[in-house]
Design a protein around this motif. Sequence first.
Motif, mmCIF file in Angstrom:
data_model
loop_
_atom_site.group_PDB
_atom_site.id
_atom_site.type_symbol
_atom_site.label_atom_id
_atom_site.label_comp_id
_atom_site.label_asym_id
_atom_site.label_seq_id
_atom_site.Cartn_x
_atom_site.Cartn_y
_atom_site.Cartn_z
ATOM 1 N N SER A 147 -22.416 -36.601 13.839
ATOM 2 C CA SER A 147 -22.321 -36.913 15.260
ATOM 3 C C SER A 147 -23.369 -36.089 16.001
ATOM 4 O O SER A 147 -24.016 -35.215 15.412
ATOM 5 C CB SER A 147 -20.924 -36.566 15.784
ATOM 6 N N LYS A 148 -23.541 -36.335 17.289
ATOM 7 C CA LYS A 148 -24.500 -35.551 18.077
ATOM 8 C C LYS A 148 -24.168 -34.071 18.008
ATOM 9 O O LYS A 148 -25.046 -33.225 17.793
ATOM 10 C CB LYS A 148 -24.507 -36.021 19.527
ATOM 11 N N GLU A 149 -22.875 -33.738 18.164
ATOM 12 C CA GLU A 149 -22.469 -32.336 18.146
ATOM 13 C C GLU A 149 -22.668 -31.709 16.772
ATOM 14 O O GLU A 149 -23.075 -30.555 16.654
ATOM 15 C CB GLU A 149 -20.994 -32.196 18.585
ATOM 16 N N GLN A 150 -22.385 -32.474 15.718
ATOM 17 C CA GLN A 150 -22.599 -31.969 14.359
ATOM 18 C C GLN A 150 -24.089 -31.761 14.095
ATOM 19 O O GLN A 150 -24.477 -30.791 13.442
ATOM 20 C CB GLN A 150 -22.006 -32.938 13.343
ATOM 21 N N ALA A 151 -24.917 -32.678 14.605
ATOM 22 C CA ALA A 151 -26.364 -32.525 14.442
ATOM 23 C C ALA A 151 -26.837 -31.245 15.110
ATOM 24 O O ALA A 151 -27.639 -30.494 14.549
ATOM 25 C CB ALA A 151 -27.089 -33.735 15.025
ATOM 26 N N MET A 152 -26.340 -30.962 16.299
ATOM 27 C CA MET A 152 -26.718 -29.753 17.019
ATOM 28 C C MET A 152 -26.229 -28.511 16.274
ATOM 29 O O MET A 152 -26.949 -27.508 16.161
ATOM 30 C CB MET A 152 -26.157 -29.795 18.438
ATOM 31 N N PHE A 153 -25.008 -28.579 15.751
ATOM 32 C CA PHE A 153 -24.445 -27.438 15.008
ATOM 33 C C PHE A 153 -25.275 -27.145 13.760
ATOM 34 O O PHE A 153 -25.639 -25.988 13.502
ATOM 35 C CB PHE A 153 -22.992 -27.731 14.623
ATOM 36 N N HIS A 154 -25.581 -28.174 12.986
ATOM 37 C CA HIS A 154 -26.311 -27.956 11.735
ATOM 38 C C HIS A 154 -27.780 -27.627 11.983
ATOM 39 O O HIS A 154 -28.402 -26.906 11.194
ATOM 40 C CB HIS A 154 -26.164 -29.170 10.811
ATOM 41 N N PHE A 155 -28.326 -28.146 13.079
ATOM 42 C CA PHE A 155 -29.690 -27.786 13.461
ATOM 43 C C PHE A 155 -29.765 -26.300 13.783
ATOM 44 O O PHE A 155 -30.666 -25.586 13.306
ATOM 45 C CB PHE A 155 -30.105 -28.626 14.663
ATOM 46 N N LEU A 156 -28.822 -25.814 14.560
ATOM 47 C CA LEU A 156 -28.792 -24.387 14.890
ATOM 48 C C LEU A 156 -28.514 -23.535 13.660
ATOM 49 O O LEU A 156 -29.065 -22.448 13.501
ATOM 50 C CB LEU A 156 -27.735 -24.113 15.962
ATOM 51 N N SER A 157 -27.645 -24.026 12.779
ATOM 52 C CA SER A 157 -27.285 -23.252 11.584
ATOM 53 C C SER A 157 -28.465 -23.138 10.623
ATOM 54 O O SER A 157 -28.746 -22.072 10.081
ATOM 55 C CB SER A 157 -26.093 -23.898 10.865
ATOM 56 N N GLY A 158 -29.155 -24.259 10.372
ATOM 57 C CA GLY A 158 -30.303 -24.241 9.464
ATOM 58 C C GLY A 158 -29.944 -23.761 8.075
ATOM 59 O O GLY A 158 -30.686 -23.005 7.448
ATOM 60 N N THR B 26 -24.071 -17.080 21.207
ATOM 61 C CA THR B 26 -23.100 -16.850 22.286
ATOM 62 C C THR B 26 -23.327 -17.750 23.500
ATOM 63 O O THR B 26 -22.413 -17.951 24.298
ATOM 64 C CB THR B 26 -23.153 -15.384 22.732
ATOM 65 N N SER B 27 -24.542 -18.287 23.649
ATOM 66 C CA SER B 27 -24.836 -19.111 24.825
ATOM 67 C C SER B 27 -24.637 -20.600 24.569
ATOM 68 O O SER B 27 -24.854 -21.422 25.466
ATOM 69 C CB SER B 27 -26.282 -18.867 25.294
ATOM 70 N N VAL B 28 -24.207 -20.952 23.365
ATOM 71 C CA VAL B 28 -24.015 -22.354 23.016
ATOM 72 C C VAL B 28 -22.641 -22.826 23.485
ATOM 73 O O VAL B 28 -21.652 -22.097 23.396
ATOM 74 C CB VAL B 28 -24.155 -22.557 21.490
ATOM 75 N N SER B 29 -22.589 -24.056 23.986
ATOM 76 C CA SER B 29 -21.342 -24.632 24.460
ATOM 77 C C SER B 29 -20.263 -24.594 23.382
ATOM 78 O O SER B 29 -20.521 -24.881 22.212
ATOM 79 C CB SER B 29 -21.585 -26.085 24.890
ATOM 80 N N GLY B 30 -19.053 -24.248 23.792
ATOM 81 C CA GLY B 30 -17.939 -24.211 22.846
ATOM 82 C C GLY B 30 -17.653 -25.561 22.246
ATOM 83 O O GLY B 30 -17.083 -25.668 21.154
ATOM 84 N N GLU B 31 -18.059 -26.627 22.953
ATOM 85 C CA GLU B 31 -17.863 -27.984 22.449
ATOM 86 C C GLU B 31 -18.644 -28.215 21.163
ATOM 87 O O GLU B 31 -18.197 -28.944 20.277
ATOM 88 C CB GLU B 31 -18.303 -28.987 23.520
ATOM 89 N N ILE B 32 -19.812 -27.588 21.055
ATOM 90 C CA ILE B 32 -20.631 -27.743 19.848
ATOM 91 C C ILE B 32 -19.924 -27.114 18.656
ATOM 92 O O ILE B 32 -19.923 -27.669 17.553
ATOM 93 C CB ILE B 32 -22.018 -27.104 20.037
ATOM 94 N N VAL B 33 -19.314 -25.972 18.868
ATOM 95 C CA VAL B 33 -18.587 -25.305 17.785
ATOM 96 C C VAL B 33 -17.346 -26.113 17.423
ATOM 97 O O VAL B 33 -17.051 -26.342 16.247
ATOM 98 C CB VAL B 33 -18.166 -23.877 18.209
ATOM 99 N N GLU B 34 -16.628 -26.584 18.442
ATOM 100 C CA GLU B 34 -15.367 -27.306 18.214
ATOM 101 C C GLU B 34 -15.583 -28.667 17.577
ATOM 102 O O GLU B 34 -14.870 -29.048 16.634
ATOM 103 C CB GLU B 34 -14.637 -27.483 19.545
ATOM 104 N N LEU B 35 -16.573 -29.422 18.049
ATOM 105 C CA LEU B 35 -16.799 -30.778 17.554
ATOM 106 C C LEU B 35 -17.822 -30.861 16.430
ATOM 107 O O LEU B 35 -17.874 -31.843 15.708
ATOM 108 C CB LEU B 35 -17.238 -31.685 18.715
ATOM 109 N N GLY B 36 -18.661 -29.828 16.305
ATOM 110 C CA GLY B 36 -19.744 -29.905 15.342
ATOM 111 C C GLY B 36 -19.559 -29.106 14.074
ATOM 112 O O GLY B 36 -20.164 -29.405 13.052
ATOM 113 N N GLY B 37 -18.716 -28.064 14.140
ATOM 114 C CA GLY B 37 -18.569 -27.176 13.000
ATOM 115 C C GLY B 37 -17.486 -27.601 12.029
ATOM 116 O O GLY B 37 -16.857 -28.663 12.194
ATOM 117 N N PRO B 38 -17.245 -26.780 10.997
ATOM 118 C CA PRO B 38 -16.187 -27.077 10.026
ATOM 119 C C PRO B 38 -14.838 -27.254 10.700
ATOM 120 O O PRO B 38 -14.575 -26.668 11.756
ATOM 121 C CB PRO B 38 -16.200 -25.841 9.115
ATOM 122 N N LEU B 39 -13.971 -28.043 10.087
ATOM 123 C CA LEU B 39 -12.662 -28.323 10.663
ATOM 124 C C LEU B 39 -11.646 -27.245 10.357
ATOM 125 O O LEU B 39 -10.589 -27.193 10.986
ATOM 126 C CB LEU B 39 -12.140 -29.669 10.124
#
Length: 237
Positions: free
Chosen positions: A69-80, A223-236
Amino acid sequence: GSVLENVLIDENTGLTNYNDVSLTENTRAAYPIDAIDNIMLPSVAGHPNTIVFLTADAFGVLPPISKLSKEQAMFHFLSGYTSKLAGTERGITSPQVTFSTCFGSPFLPLNASRYAEMLGEKIEKHNAKVFLVNTGWTGGEYGIGQRMNLSYTRAMVKAALNGDLDNVETRKDEIFGMEIPLHVQGVPDGVLMPEKTWTDKEAYKAKALDLASKFKGNFKKFTSVSGEIVELGGPLV
């Protein structure tokens, strides 16, 4: 003329000594684009329809291909996330887990969150599909499983680029949350689900939870990333 960095110029001849490794073992070169024959001007392409993130998971728990998803893409992009592999890094004899922000941490002049925001905006604006492709291990972690078959990876990437996976049936990964295609032409169905490739299912779950924990631990620095990215983009979990 060209601009060379990190190379040694012989004072007597004025020529570059490419055999000298006192400064670095690799070199960088820059030259005008008109020095290349058969160029296309202007050298600008359109917006991509499909984006592919590549990782080499030495744990052997990430799917060989998954839809983000968009949020997962952002999460994994940041994680690298990927693994340093023997033969590509000096002193590496076995794979080592690494997180390189935006898959290129040393080259980011702006705050990483800005790049993630730009990515999310462009994914949404241009309706781009994003896939995470794991070329690493399957059937177990390094030392137990084996590297993903290259022909399977090629088939999966080809299917993603052709749009063949846009509307296929998927199953949500219970730990990482991304959608895994159930069928990809040219790839055995069993290969697509990491857990099915492991003989020891409990070992798989333990290793997957371990990697999920590493993802979460690494992401605490944003720390400056929206909590939505962590909640919707990261591991469940």
